[in-house]
Structure formats: structure tokens, C-alpha cells
Design a protein around this motif. Structure first.
Motif, mmCIF file in Angstrom:
data_model
loop_
_atom_site.group_PDB
_atom_site.id
_atom_site.type_symbol
_atom_site.label_atom_id
_atom_site.label_comp_id
_atom_site.label_asym_id
_atom_site.label_seq_id
_atom_site.Cartn_x
_atom_site.Cartn_y
_atom_site.Cartn_z
ATOM 1 N N PHE A 87 2.506 7.207 1.907
ATOM 2 C CA PHE A 87 2.226 7.389 1.023
ATOM 3 C C PHE A 87 1.028 7.229 0.705
ATOM 4 O O PHE A 87 0.382 6.370 1.170
ATOM 5 C CB PHE A 87 3.263 6.453 -0.640
ATOM 6 C CG PHE A 87 4.063 7.180 -1.125
ATOM 7 C CD1 PHE A 87 4.157 7.699 -1.779
ATOM 8 C CD2 PHE A 87 5.080 6.077 -1.177
ATOM 9 C CE1 PHE A 87 4.993 8.003 -2.224
ATOM 10 C CE2 PHE A 87 6.046 6.771 -0.649
ATOM 11 C CZ PHE A 87 6.828 7.404 -1.936
ATOM 12 N N ARG A 136 -2.570 5.682 -1.767
ATOM 13 C CA ARG A 136 -2.091 5.187 -3.102
ATOM 14 C C ARG A 136 -3.689 5.672 -4.035
ATOM 15 O O ARG A 136 -4.901 5.257 -3.235
ATOM 16 C CB ARG A 136 -2.423 4.145 -3.226
ATOM 17 C CG ARG A 136 -2.716 3.372 -2.638
ATOM 18 C CD ARG A 136 -2.356 1.502 -2.847
ATOM 19 N NE ARG A 136 -3.056 0.828 -2.240
ATOM 20 C CZ ARG A 136 -3.147 -0.297 -2.106
ATOM 21 N NH1 ARG A 136 -1.774 -1.372 -2.409
ATOM 22 N NH2 ARG A 136 -3.854 -1.122 -1.563
ATOM 23 N N SER A 137 -3.620 6.163 -4.724
ATOM 24 C CA SER A 137 -5.479 6.247 -5.667
ATOM 25 C C SER A 137 -5.419 5.797 -7.226
ATOM 26 O O SER A 137 -4.218 5.678 -7.459
ATOM 27 C CB SER A 137 -6.340 7.526 -5.512
ATOM 28 O OG SER A 137 -5.564 8.840 -5.989
ATOM 29 N N ARG A 138 -6.322 6.038 -7.819
ATOM 30 C CA ARG A 138 -6.085 5.918 -9.060
ATOM 31 C C ARG A 138 -6.656 6.933 -10.082
ATOM 32 O O ARG A 138 -7.918 7.736 -9.834
ATOM 33 C CB ARG A 138 -6.871 4.080 -9.764
ATOM 34 C CG ARG A 138 -6.351 3.174 -9.369
ATOM 35 C CD ARG A 138 -7.242 2.337 -9.168
ATOM 36 N NE ARG A 138 -6.943 0.677 -9.300
ATOM 37 C CZ ARG A 138 -7.595 0.518 -8.245
ATOM 38 N NH1 ARG A 138 -8.589 0.448 -7.515
ATOM 39 N NH2 ARG A 138 -6.701 -1.126 -7.745
ATOM 40 N N VAL A 198 5.703 0.744 -10.303
ATOM 41 C CA VAL A 198 4.702 0.673 -11.148
ATOM 42 C C VAL A 198 4.778 1.330 -12.453
ATOM 43 O O VAL A 198 5.469 1.832 -13.603
ATOM 44 C CB VAL A 198 4.142 2.562 -10.776
ATOM 45 C CG1 VAL A 198 3.392 3.102 -11.606
ATOM 46 C CG2 VAL A 198 4.376 2.187 -9.148
ATOM 47 N N PHE A 241 -1.865 0.797 -9.039
ATOM 48 C CA PHE A 241 -2.469 2.474 -8.474
ATOM 49 C C PHE A 241 -1.626 3.065 -9.759
ATOM 50 O O PHE A 241 -0.072 2.972 -9.120
ATOM 51 C CB PHE A 241 -2.119 2.263 -7.230
ATOM 52 C CG PHE A 241 -2.907 1.480 -6.620
ATOM 53 C CD1 PHE A 241 -4.562 2.273 -6.081
ATOM 54 C CD2 PHE A 241 -2.911 0.072 -6.390
ATOM 55 C CE1 PHE A 241 -5.338 1.509 -5.473
ATOM 56 C CE2 PHE A 241 -3.905 -0.632 -5.903
ATOM 57 C CZ PHE A 241 -4.943 -0.108 -5.410
ATOM 58 N N ILE A 258 0.605 -2.708 -6.734
ATOM 59 C CA ILE A 258 1.366 -1.863 -7.061
ATOM 60 C C ILE A 258 1.307 -1.625 -8.263
ATOM 61 O O ILE A 258 0.881 0.113 -8.298
ATOM 62 C CB ILE A 258 3.250 -2.281 -6.385
ATOM 63 C CG1 ILE A 258 3.590 -2.195 -5.022
ATOM 64 C CG2 ILE A 258 3.184 -0.775 -6.860
ATOM 65 C CD1 ILE A 258 4.950 -2.493 -4.356
ATOM 66 N N TRP A 295 0.216 8.434 -6.781
ATOM 67 C CA TRP A 295 1.462 8.162 -5.622
ATOM 68 C C TRP A 295 1.226 9.746 -5.003
ATOM 69 O O TRP A 295 2.114 10.485 -5.568
ATOM 70 C CB TRP A 295 2.606 7.498 -5.345
ATOM 71 C CG TRP A 295 2.015 5.929 -6.425
ATOM 72 C CD1 TRP A 295 1.718 5.810 -7.339
ATOM 73 C CD2 TRP A 295 1.570 4.828 -4.903
ATOM 74 N NE1 TRP A 295 1.444 4.176 -7.320
ATOM 75 C CE2 TRP A 295 1.552 3.289 -5.832
ATOM 76 C CE3 TRP A 295 2.237 4.423 -3.716
ATOM 77 C CZ2 TRP A 295 0.983 2.243 -5.281
ATOM 78 C CZ3 TRP A 295 1.672 3.214 -3.555
ATOM 79 C CH2 TRP A 295 1.287 2.118 -4.007
ATOM 80 N N THR A 303 0.686 -0.777 -0.189
ATOM 81 C CA THR A 303 -0.272 0.096 -0.156
ATOM 82 C C THR A 303 0.331 1.172 -0.364
ATOM 83 O O THR A 303 0.014 2.801 -0.583
ATOM 84 C CB THR A 303 -1.390 0.663 1.079
ATOM 85 O OG1 THR A 303 -0.379 0.176 2.434
ATOM 86 C CG2 THR A 303 -2.286 -1.203 1.397
ATOM 87 N N GLY A 304 2.330 1.044 0.428
ATOM 88 C CA GLY A 304 2.879 2.269 0.630
ATOM 89 C C GLY A 304 3.185 3.058 1.678
ATOM 90 O O GLY A 304 3.687 4.222 1.909
#
Length: 578
Positions: A275, A277-279, A329, A300, A297, A303, A269-270
Motif C-alpha cells: 500500500f 497511504r495518504s490523507r 482505520v 490515514f 494507521i 490507502w 505504513t502498509g
């Protein structure tokens, strides 16, 4: 809101029509939270109603962690198909919103009616053949849809605000972190009887519109940093590290043991690196294609630095971790294959029991089975052995398949376990039996008969789909030509679109069940059996794909080993494992 009095006289009308009432119970649960109605409570409530009114229950069909806002991925079309086969003439739900919370509810219920079935809400069993009953049903559906829309809009606004303020959109406390020190954690019991813990906000947090940034936990945060360093740079195995953390009494937020993959998922998830994260395009965005295939990872593409402090402060470790995971990524092709040979096919065959511990019979008088999916995990087996003349305890790690129902509190199933080694050996035995051609002829006759029946239903359904598409096309053309007003189009088109979605879904189901493929020759099984010993787990899944439908793990008396029942794919196609 007006009150609609339930009348059960229509049950007698149905009984006169069919002679015997047989029901499939449909239980859906989006997620479990305080006040949520578990599938166990839904199943029990529907069974009580069936027993009281002399209705035979064929089976309970479960949809877990699936929203009622869409009928995609759910088993509703399978249930309707089974009704069309004559297995049942009633579908029981505890509440009507379990069937769905969308404007497609009526369309799928109409498909059920055409198949010869009737949807009955146990909590409010309205007569669908009367005008008063239909009005009550329409009100129930309208309330369900409005409730879902209000909840969705509220959460979207909340999530946007939280992301803007640099805190997790879900609001939960992440592993390795702690929340406000003044908020108190208390225990509560969910509607299904499970014990859960939650934070009771302090006076300051109650008035805050956004939660306070989380801070690293001095124990679990330090353990998370240690796991990341030792796994990434030290080359240590995740299993061994997870076992060590368990021995040091490091537990998840719910107090459970964490397997190696769970530690890695937390790191993925970072969040521990600072971090959020999202899209760019959230999953489910209307009119947009599905761009992401999972939660790895590489799935997504946004970041951002959060407002919380990193539990893992070395910034270079994040890049090293991603490189080792092989998930930098945008570089990893999506694939969602299971890792172990029988995951996805293996079902729990433990008998369903009542409160007194007695087996529950199904509609045919046979013992009803759990049929929940079985998953893979490892367990610790401690034995005493002689080492250098001394007796010492040695702990072994054993891979097993287990029933998901054993993990709930209280347990929904006592469960059946089988080691991966034994399951592998029994699979090879089944392949060798099929290579000798045992039991092929009766299966072929049954499959051909069913295929022809479903092909006829698919042909009739395709005509209906074409008719609805024509009506929708004509309606659109009439609006463009000014024959009907935009308001008239807006009032008419949604119903046509919902009916088309339901019809296409049923067509897809019938076509899937109508596919008739000749059973592989015994030599094909002989070939698979010959490659089995040297194949990797992924290769074994590829070998089984064309021939295996599902597998039931049966409980055996005493200390006898678990027995596996293999069902070929051509007998299981389009039909739930039951």
C-alpha cells in the motif's frame, strides 16, 4: 541584488544604552540533509561572534525539526518574553532565515523590539536603526520567503507526480526494499559532520521523471515478513523479536539497531503489504481544521495499491495485523500521551563542553547544561552467572532514559543515563519531601512576583490585539463600502494580519506565564506518594501532570548514581527549562 555593508557601530550604541549586552542564541533546523546547517554550527558561529564583540551569552534556545514558514510550536514567543523580563537584550541568529521564512518575520521582530531586544544576524549584522540596514533586512526577509515558496511549489508538484505513478512521494528507499540495482550507494558528510549514505542515480534513472518501483530486499524484506507473521500470528513479543533480528545482523537503512516499536512503525505504513497511504486533507491545508493527530494507521484515510511488489504477500495478514494493533482505520480515538512516566519532563543535565573538554560557563558564570530532552530506550546488559554449576553469559534488557544528543554523529552531548527504576524511586522521594512541606515559602514568593508582572504585560498586549483587530475590521469594511480599492486592501491587509498573529501569540505567552495557581497543599503530595507504588506508567503521568514542571538529570562524579533535580510546575510555567 545590491550589497549592504555591515556596520557594527550600532553595537556600541546598544552597549551605551544597556551598559552590558546579554544575548539569547536562537538556533533552528528544519531537517538534516546535505548542506543543511546544524544547530551545533549555528550555536558555535553565534558564540564566536559574541566572544569577539564582548556579548554575554545567556543560553542557546533550540527549535529542531520545525519549519521557518510558521511561528506555531516554536519557542520564539518564549524568547521574546524572556527578553521582556530583562534576561537578555539581544537575540543572535547565524542567518536571518533561522528566525523565520514567512511574511510574519517583521511582525515578530517588532514584538522583540517592543520587549527591548534587538535581532542580530551574525552572518550579516545590519544596523536595524538605519534606513540602509532596514532595507537590507527587508531584502533578506523577502529572499527567504521567496525561497521557501519556490521550494514548496516544486515539492508539491513532485509529490503529486510520484503518487500518481504509484511510488512513495518522498522518494527514499523503504526498509525491507531495495532501489535500482544499477544505482550506487555512496557515503557523504553533512554540514554538521554526520556521515550519511545516498544513492547516486544510474544514467537511466537520471532521465526518469519518476523513480523506479522498489523491489523487496532478499534479506531485510524476508526478515520483515517473518517479524510480521511471528508477532501477529505467533504471539511473540516485539522486544524479543527485535533482539533476535539484531543478533542476526538485521539493521535499519542507516545501519542502526531497530527497536520493537521501529519494526511496528514500518509495518504500520502498509508499504510492505503493497500500500501507499495518504490523507484526504493534507496536514497544514490553509483554512481547514486539523483532522489528524499522528501517524498511526487510523490517522490515514486513503490507502491505495502502489506500483511496488509487496514484501508480505499474504493479503489476510494486513487485516489481522491491524486488528492486533487495535488501530483499525477510523476506530481508534486519537491520543498522543507518552508511555513512560518522565518522558517530556526529563532534561539532560550534562555540562556543555568546549573542544578541549572543558565545561562552558553561562552568563552567570555557572556551568552551562545540555538541557536536551531525554527519551526512553532499552539496552542489553550481559552478565556471567552460574547455571547448573556452569558459568554462562546471561543478557538482560534494561530500560533507561538517555539524552537525544548522544545519537548524533559526531555526538552533540556525552549524555546522562538513568534507569527507569531509579528515576521512579527518586520521583517518589521528591513527592514525599514535598509532602513534608520542604522549600515551599521561597518558591511561592518568587512565583507570585513573576505572575503579577506577566499579568500586567498580558493586559497591555490584549489592548494591542484589540486595536489591531479593529483596524483589520475597519479595513475590510472600507473595502466592502468601496472607500478603498481591492488593490489597496491587498497591499495593506497582509501586514495587519501578520502583526495580529504575532500580537496574539505574545498575548497567549504572557497569559500562560501570568497564571497563578496556589501550590498544592502537602497533603496532595502525600496522596500522590501513597498511590505511586500501585500506579501504572500512564497513571503516574496523570498524577505528575498537575505538580511537575521539569526534571534535570545531573551527572555525578565517579561511579555515583545520576542525581535528579525536580522543578515544580508553578515555578516552571511558561519558562523554558534552564
Amino acid at each position: 541584488m545590491p550589497e549592504f555593508v555591515s556596520s557594527l557601530e550600532f553595537l556600541e550604541t546598544l552597549r551605551e544604552k544597556f551598559g552590558e549586552l546579554n544575548a539569547i542564541i536562537y538556533a533552528r533546523q528544519s531537517w538534516e540533509e546535505e548542506g543543511s546547517i546544524s544547530t551545533g554550527i549555528q550555536d558555535s558561529g553565534c558564540h564566536d561572534f559574541a566572544d569577539k564583540h564582548g556579548i554575554n551569552v545567556v543560553e542557546t534556545v533550540y527549535d529542531i525539526d520545525l519549519s521557518g514558514g510558521t511561528f506555531d510550536k516554536r519557542k520564539v514567543s518564549e524568547v521574546i518574553s524572556r527578553v521582556s523580563d530583562g534576561e537578555a537584550n539581544i537575540v543572535l541568529v547565524l542567518y536571518r532565515n533561522r528566525w523565520g521564512r514567512s511574511n510574519q518575520n517583521d511582525a515578530f521582530e517588532a514584538e522583540l523590539n517592543r520587549a527591548g531586544g534587538t535581532l542580530i544576524s551574525v552572518n550579516n549584522p545590519l544596523d536595524p536603526t538605519s534606513s540602509v540596514g532596514r532595507t537590507g533586512i527587508e531584502v533578506d526577509n523577502f529572499v527567504s520567503v521567496m525561497y521557501r515558496r519556490n521550494i514548496s511549489e516544486s515539492w508539491r508538484s513532485t509529490h503529486t507526480k510520484r503518487r500518481k505513478d504509484g511510488v512513495p512521494h518522498a522518494g527514499g528507499i523503504r526498509f525491507g526494499y531495495q532501489g535500482c540495482p544499477d544505482c550506487v550507494k555512496e557515503e557523504f558528510v553533512t554540514a554538521s559532520g554526520r556521515k550519511r549514505k545516498r544513492f547516486v542515480k544510474c544514467p537511466e534513472c537520471r532521465v526518469r521523471k519518476t523513480p523506479r518501483p522498489q523491489t523487496p530486499d532478499p534479506v531485510t524484506g524476508k526478515a520483515l515478513n517473518e517479524f510480521a507473521v511471528r508477532w501477529t500470528r505467533g504471539g511473540e513479543k516485539g522486544r524479543a523479536l527485535a533482539a533476535e533480528m539484531y543478533e542476526r545482523e538485521i539493521r535499519s537503512a542507516r545501519g542502526n539497531r531497530m527497536a520493537a516499536n521501529q519494526w511496528l512503525q514500518v509495518l504500520d505504513t502498509g508499504f510492505a503489504f503493497g500500500f501507499l497511504r495518504s490523507r484526504k486533507v493534507p496536514i497544514g491545508t490553509k483554512g481547514m481544521p486539523v483532522l489528524y493527530s499522528g501517524n498511526r494507521i487510523d490517522q490515514f484515510d486513503v490507502w491505495e495499491r502502489g506500483a511496488h511488489k509487496p514484501a508480505i504477500k499474504d493479503p489476510s495478514l494486513w487485516e489481522e495485523y491491524k486488528a492486533k494493533r487495535g488501530l483499525s482505520v477510523g476506530t481508534q480515538p486519537p491520543h498522543g500521551n507518552a508511555k513512560y512516566p518522565l518522558v517530556g519532563w526529563l532534561k539532560c543535565g550534562h555540562p556543555v563542553e568546549d573542544e578541549a573538554g572543558n565545561p562552558v560557563p553561562d552568563a552567570d558564570g555557572r556551568v552551562k547544561l545540555c538541557m536536551r530532552p531525554m527519551y526512553k530506550k532499552y539496552v542489553y546488559n550481559t552478565k556471567t552467572r552460574k547455571v547448573d554449576g556452569k558459568r554462562v553469559k546471561v543478557t538482560e534488557i534494561i530500560d533507561i532514559y538517555f539524552c537525544g544528543g548522544t545519537q548524533s554523529i559526531p555526538k552533540e552531548c556525552k549524555g546522562v543515563n538513568i534507569t527507569l527504576t531509579r528515576a521512579d524511586a527518586l520521583t517518589l522521594e521528591w513527592l514525599q519531601e514535598r509532602a513534608r512541606g520542604e522549600g515551599a515559602l521561597p518558591e511561592e514568593v518568587e512565583r507570585l512576583t513573576r505572575s503579577r508582572r506577566k499579568a500586567k504585560q498580558a493586559s497591555e498586549q490584549e489592548e494591542k490585539v484589540q486595536k489591531l483587530m479593529g483596524q483589520l475590521k475597519q479595513l475590510t469594511a472600507d473595502k466592502s463600502a468601496g472607500i478603498i480599492s481591492p488593490l489597496a486592501y491587498k497591499l495593506t491587509a497582509p501586514d495587519l494580519e501578520a502583526n495580529l498573529v504575532a500580537a496574539e501569540k505574545m498575548l497567549e505567552q504572557f497569559q500562560k506565564e501570568a497564571r497563578y495557581e496556589e501550590a498544592p497543599a502537602p497533603t496532595a503530595f502525600l496522596s500522590i506518594a501513597g498511590m505511586w507504588a500501585d500506579a501504572s506508567d500512564e497513571e503516574k503521568r496523570l498524577l505528575l501532570g498537575p505538580v511537575l514542571g521539569y526534571v534535570i538529570a545531573h551527572k555525578t562524579p565517579g561511579r555515583l548514581p545520576t542525581r535528579l533535580e525536580f522543578v515544580p510546575r508553578w515555578l516552571a510555567a511558561g519558562r523554558p527549562a534552564a
